[in-house]
Scaffold this motif. Structure first.
Motif, PDB file in Angstrom:
ATOM      1  N   ILE A  61     -13.117  -9.203 -34.206  1.00  0.00           N
ATOM      2  CA  ILE A  61     -13.016  -8.058 -33.501  1.00  0.00           C
ATOM      3  C   ILE A  61     -13.659  -6.857 -33.914  1.00  0.00           C
ATOM      4  O   ILE A  61     -14.365  -6.192 -33.332  1.00  0.00           O
ATOM      5  CB  ILE A  61     -11.472  -8.017 -32.985  1.00  0.00           C
ATOM      6  N   THR A  62     -13.365  -6.404 -35.253  1.00  0.00           N
ATOM      7  CA  THR A  62     -13.626  -5.131 -35.648  1.00  0.00           C
ATOM      8  C   THR A  62     -15.278  -5.306 -35.996  1.00  0.00           C
ATOM      9  O   THR A  62     -16.006  -4.286 -35.796  1.00  0.00           O
ATOM     10  CB  THR A  62     -12.833  -4.710 -37.049  1.00  0.00           C
ATOM     11  N   LYS A  63     -15.766  -6.470 -36.475  1.00  0.00           N
ATOM     12  CA  LYS A  63     -17.105  -6.417 -36.601  1.00  0.00           C
ATOM     13  C   LYS A  63     -18.051  -6.467 -35.419  1.00  0.00           C
ATOM     14  O   LYS A  63     -19.160  -6.041 -35.353  1.00  0.00           O
ATOM     15  CB  LYS A  63     -17.318  -7.681 -37.389  1.00  0.00           C
ATOM     16  N   ALA A  64     -17.182  -6.708 -34.177  1.00  0.00           N
ATOM     17  CA  ALA A  64     -17.888  -6.592 -32.952  1.00  0.00           C
ATOM     18  C   ALA A  64     -17.913  -5.175 -32.493  1.00  0.00           C
ATOM     19  O   ALA A  64     -18.420  -4.916 -31.191  1.00  0.00           O
ATOM     20  CB  ALA A  64     -17.338  -7.693 -32.013  1.00  0.00           C
ATOM     21  N   GLY A  65     -17.371  -4.361 -33.310  1.00  0.00           N
ATOM     22  CA  GLY A  65     -17.535  -2.715 -32.958  1.00  0.00           C
ATOM     23  C   GLY A  65     -16.072  -2.191 -32.241  1.00  0.00           C
ATOM     24  O   GLY A  65     -16.137  -1.138 -31.521  1.00  0.00           O
ATOM     25  N   PHE A  66     -15.101  -3.107 -31.918  1.00  0.00           N
ATOM     26  CA  PHE A  66     -13.846  -2.510 -31.684  1.00  0.00           C
ATOM     27  C   PHE A  66     -12.860  -1.805 -32.695  1.00  0.00           C
ATOM     28  O   PHE A  66     -13.116  -2.318 -33.566  1.00  0.00           O
ATOM     29  CB  PHE A  66     -13.092  -3.708 -31.263  1.00  0.00           C
ATOM     30  N   ARG A  67     -12.385  -0.737 -32.225  1.00  0.00           N
ATOM     31  CA  ARG A  67     -11.481  -0.020 -33.149  1.00  0.00           C
ATOM     32  C   ARG A  67      -9.968  -0.403 -32.543  1.00  0.00           C
ATOM     33  O   ARG A  67      -9.711  -0.547 -31.310  1.00  0.00           O
ATOM     34  CB  ARG A  67     -11.782   1.508 -32.906  1.00  0.00           C
ATOM     35  N   ILE A  68      -9.192  -0.569 -33.571  1.00  0.00           N
ATOM     36  CA  ILE A  68      -7.815  -1.078 -33.266  1.00  0.00           C
ATOM     37  C   ILE A  68      -6.949   0.162 -33.183  1.00  0.00           C
ATOM     38  O   ILE A  68      -6.923   0.993 -34.214  1.00  0.00           O
ATOM     39  CB  ILE A  68      -7.164  -1.823 -34.549  1.00  0.00           C
ATOM     40  N   VAL A  69      -6.478   0.441 -32.000  1.00  0.00           N
ATOM     41  CA  VAL A  69      -5.968   1.722 -31.623  1.00  0.00           C
ATOM     42  C   VAL A  69      -4.189   1.677 -31.954  1.00  0.00           C
ATOM     43  O   VAL A  69      -3.754   2.589 -32.113  1.00  0.00           O
ATOM     44  CB  VAL A  69      -6.125   1.979 -30.047  1.00  0.00           C
ATOM     45  N   ALA A  70      -3.752   0.510 -31.645  1.00  0.00           N
ATOM     46  CA  ALA A  70      -2.275   0.229 -31.898  1.00  0.00           C
ATOM     47  C   ALA A  70      -2.210  -1.401 -32.183  1.00  0.00           C
ATOM     48  O   ALA A  70      -3.048  -2.147 -31.428  1.00  0.00           O
ATOM     49  CB  ALA A  70      -1.521   0.619 -30.482  1.00  0.00           C
ATOM     50  N   MET A  71      -1.240  -1.828 -33.161  1.00  0.00           N
ATOM     51  CA  MET A  71      -1.073  -3.219 -33.349  1.00  0.00           C
ATOM     52  C   MET A  71       0.163  -3.463 -33.645  1.00  0.00           C
ATOM     53  O   MET A  71       0.870  -2.874 -34.483  1.00  0.00           O
ATOM     54  CB  MET A  71      -2.094  -3.520 -34.320  1.00  0.00           C
ATOM     55  N   LYS A  72       0.865  -4.725 -32.907  1.00  0.00           N
ATOM     56  CA  LYS A  72       2.191  -4.989 -33.529  1.00  0.00           C
ATOM     57  C   LYS A  72       2.283  -6.470 -33.724  1.00  0.00           C
ATOM     58  O   LYS A  72       1.676  -7.260 -32.992  1.00  0.00           O
ATOM     59  CB  LYS A  72       2.902  -4.609 -32.303  1.00  0.00           C
ATOM     60  N   TYR A  73       2.805  -6.991 -34.861  1.00  0.00           N
ATOM     61  CA  TYR A  73       3.345  -8.563 -34.955  1.00  0.00           C
ATOM     62  C   TYR A  73       4.592  -8.481 -34.512  1.00  0.00           C
ATOM     63  O   TYR A  73       5.749  -7.919 -34.766  1.00  0.00           O
ATOM     64  CB  TYR A  73       3.356  -8.570 -36.389  1.00  0.00           C
ATOM     65  N   THR A  74       4.984  -9.448 -33.166  1.00  0.00           N
ATOM     66  CA  THR A  74       6.110  -9.620 -32.882  1.00  0.00           C
ATOM     67  C   THR A  74       6.103 -11.058 -32.148  1.00  0.00           C
ATOM     68  O   THR A  74       5.325 -11.927 -32.435  1.00  0.00           O
ATOM     69  CB  THR A  74       6.170  -8.225 -31.722  1.00  0.00           C
ATOM     70  N   SER A  75       7.295 -10.946 -31.217  1.00  0.00           N
ATOM     71  CA  SER A  75       7.207 -12.177 -30.382  1.00  0.00           C
ATOM     72  C   SER A  75       7.951 -11.901 -29.268  1.00  0.00           C
ATOM     73  O   SER A  75       8.428 -10.796 -29.238  1.00  0.00           O
ATOM     74  CB  SER A  75       8.368 -13.427 -31.099  1.00  0.00           C
ATOM     75  N   LEU A  76       7.694 -12.921 -28.075  1.00  0.00           N
ATOM     76  CA  LEU A  76       7.972 -12.590 -26.742  1.00  0.00           C
ATOM     77  C   LEU A  76       9.277 -13.511 -26.398  1.00  0.00           C
ATOM     78  O   LEU A  76       9.295 -14.870 -26.593  1.00  0.00           O
ATOM     79  CB  LEU A  76       6.973 -13.066 -25.772  1.00  0.00           C
ATOM     80  N   THR A  77      10.222 -12.947 -25.945  1.00  0.00           N
ATOM     81  CA  THR A  77      11.371 -13.955 -25.222  1.00  0.00           C
ATOM     82  C   THR A  77      10.744 -14.517 -23.999  1.00  0.00           C
ATOM     83  O   THR A  77       9.705 -14.142 -23.606  1.00  0.00           O
ATOM     84  CB  THR A  77      12.338 -12.984 -24.789  1.00  0.00           C
ATOM     85  N   THR A  78      11.343 -15.647 -23.321  1.00  0.00           N
ATOM     86  CA  THR A  78      10.921 -16.225 -22.260  1.00  0.00           C
ATOM     87  C   THR A  78      10.929 -15.380 -21.203  1.00  0.00           C
ATOM     88  O   THR A  78      10.055 -15.316 -20.433  1.00  0.00           O
ATOM     89  CB  THR A  78      11.643 -17.547 -21.848  1.00  0.00           C
ATOM     90  N   THR A  79      11.827 -14.533 -21.147  1.00  0.00           N
ATOM     91  CA  THR A  79      11.988 -13.356 -19.971  1.00  0.00           C
ATOM     92  C   THR A  79      10.729 -12.359 -20.149  1.00  0.00           C
ATOM     93  O   THR A  79      10.142 -11.929 -19.148  1.00  0.00           O
ATOM     94  CB  THR A  79      13.247 -12.438 -20.279  1.00  0.00           C
ATOM     95  N   ALA A  80      10.415 -11.891 -21.382  1.00  0.00           N
ATOM     96  CA  ALA A  80       9.212 -11.162 -21.530  1.00  0.00           C
ATOM     97  C   ALA A  80       8.050 -11.742 -21.137  1.00  0.00           C
ATOM     98  O   ALA A  80       7.075 -11.188 -20.444  1.00  0.00           O
ATOM     99  CB  ALA A  80       9.220 -10.436 -22.878  1.00  0.00           C
ATOM    100  N   ALA A  81       7.876 -12.951 -21.717  1.00  0.00           N
ATOM    101  CA  ALA A  81       6.502 -13.915 -21.339  1.00  0.00           C
ATOM    102  C   ALA A  81       6.482 -13.910 -20.003  1.00  0.00           C
ATOM    103  O   ALA A  81       5.376 -13.892 -19.499  1.00  0.00           O
ATOM    104  CB  ALA A  81       6.582 -15.013 -22.065  1.00  0.00           C
ATOM    105  N   GLY A  82       7.599 -14.200 -19.101  1.00  0.00           N
ATOM    106  CA  GLY A  82       7.374 -14.400 -17.821  1.00  0.00           C
ATOM    107  C   GLY A  82       7.059 -13.268 -16.983  1.00  0.00           C
ATOM    108  O   GLY A  82       6.359 -13.116 -16.002  1.00  0.00           O
TER     109      GLY A  82
END
Ligand code: CMP
Length: 139
Positions: free
Chosen positions: A27-48
């Motif tokens: 992604i970064t080699k393709a020229g995108f800048r990471i503006v925000a990033m988070k390692y997390t997980s989704l509950t089924t409710t959040a994924a829904g």
């Protein structure tokens, strides 16, 4: 929200199979800048809720279960023409149809476990980014 941003998730398969570093490098080699990033997980409710737009589709329930099955990485990316250019570097939803060298061709296993998500419009990029990053003015 500016129109030069998109939103991505590295999905549970991308994380589980050890591809976070390679995908972010791509992604970064393709020229995108990471503006925000988070390692997390989704509950089924959040994924829904995240995939609510697909709730009438036959794959919705499986998709929600899959997306809440393990950790993900969520990020906001910046680049001119971000939404369209990002969809080019990730390739088709079905990795068997993705162009060679795209992220899904390189790292995805199936249409469901397809390594990454990419927003399909500027409007959805803003909605999806806000879903994870509530204080966007900071980024
Ligand atoms: P994504 O770009 O995250 O948006 C919706 C997701 O639904 C898609 O990637 C796929 O991972 C998943 N999906 C599962 N089955 C299908 C299908 N038959 N057609 C389209 N998307 C599917």
């Amino acid at each position: 929200m500016t129109t030069n941003r998109t939103f991505t998730m590295i999905k549970p398969d991308g994380v589980q199979n050890g591809h976070i570093g390679a995908i972010l490098d791509h992604i970064t080699k393709a020229g995108f800048r990471i503006v925000a990033m988070k390692y997390t997980s989704l509950t089924t409710t959040a994924a829904g809720k995240f995939y609510e737009v697909h709730k009438e589709r036959p794959f919705y329930k499986d998709l929600v279960n899959y997306m809440s099955s393990g950790p993900i990485v969520a990020a906001i990316l910046e680049k001119d023409n971000a939404v369209e250019d990002f969809r080019k570097i990730i390739g088709a939803t079905d990795p068997s149809k993705a162009d060679a060298g795209t992220i899904r061709a390189l790292y995805a296993k199936s249409i469901e476990a397809n390594a990454v998500h990419g927003s399909d419009s500027d409007e959805n990029a803003a909605i999806e980014g806000n879903f994870y990053f509530s204080q966007l003015e900071r980024y």
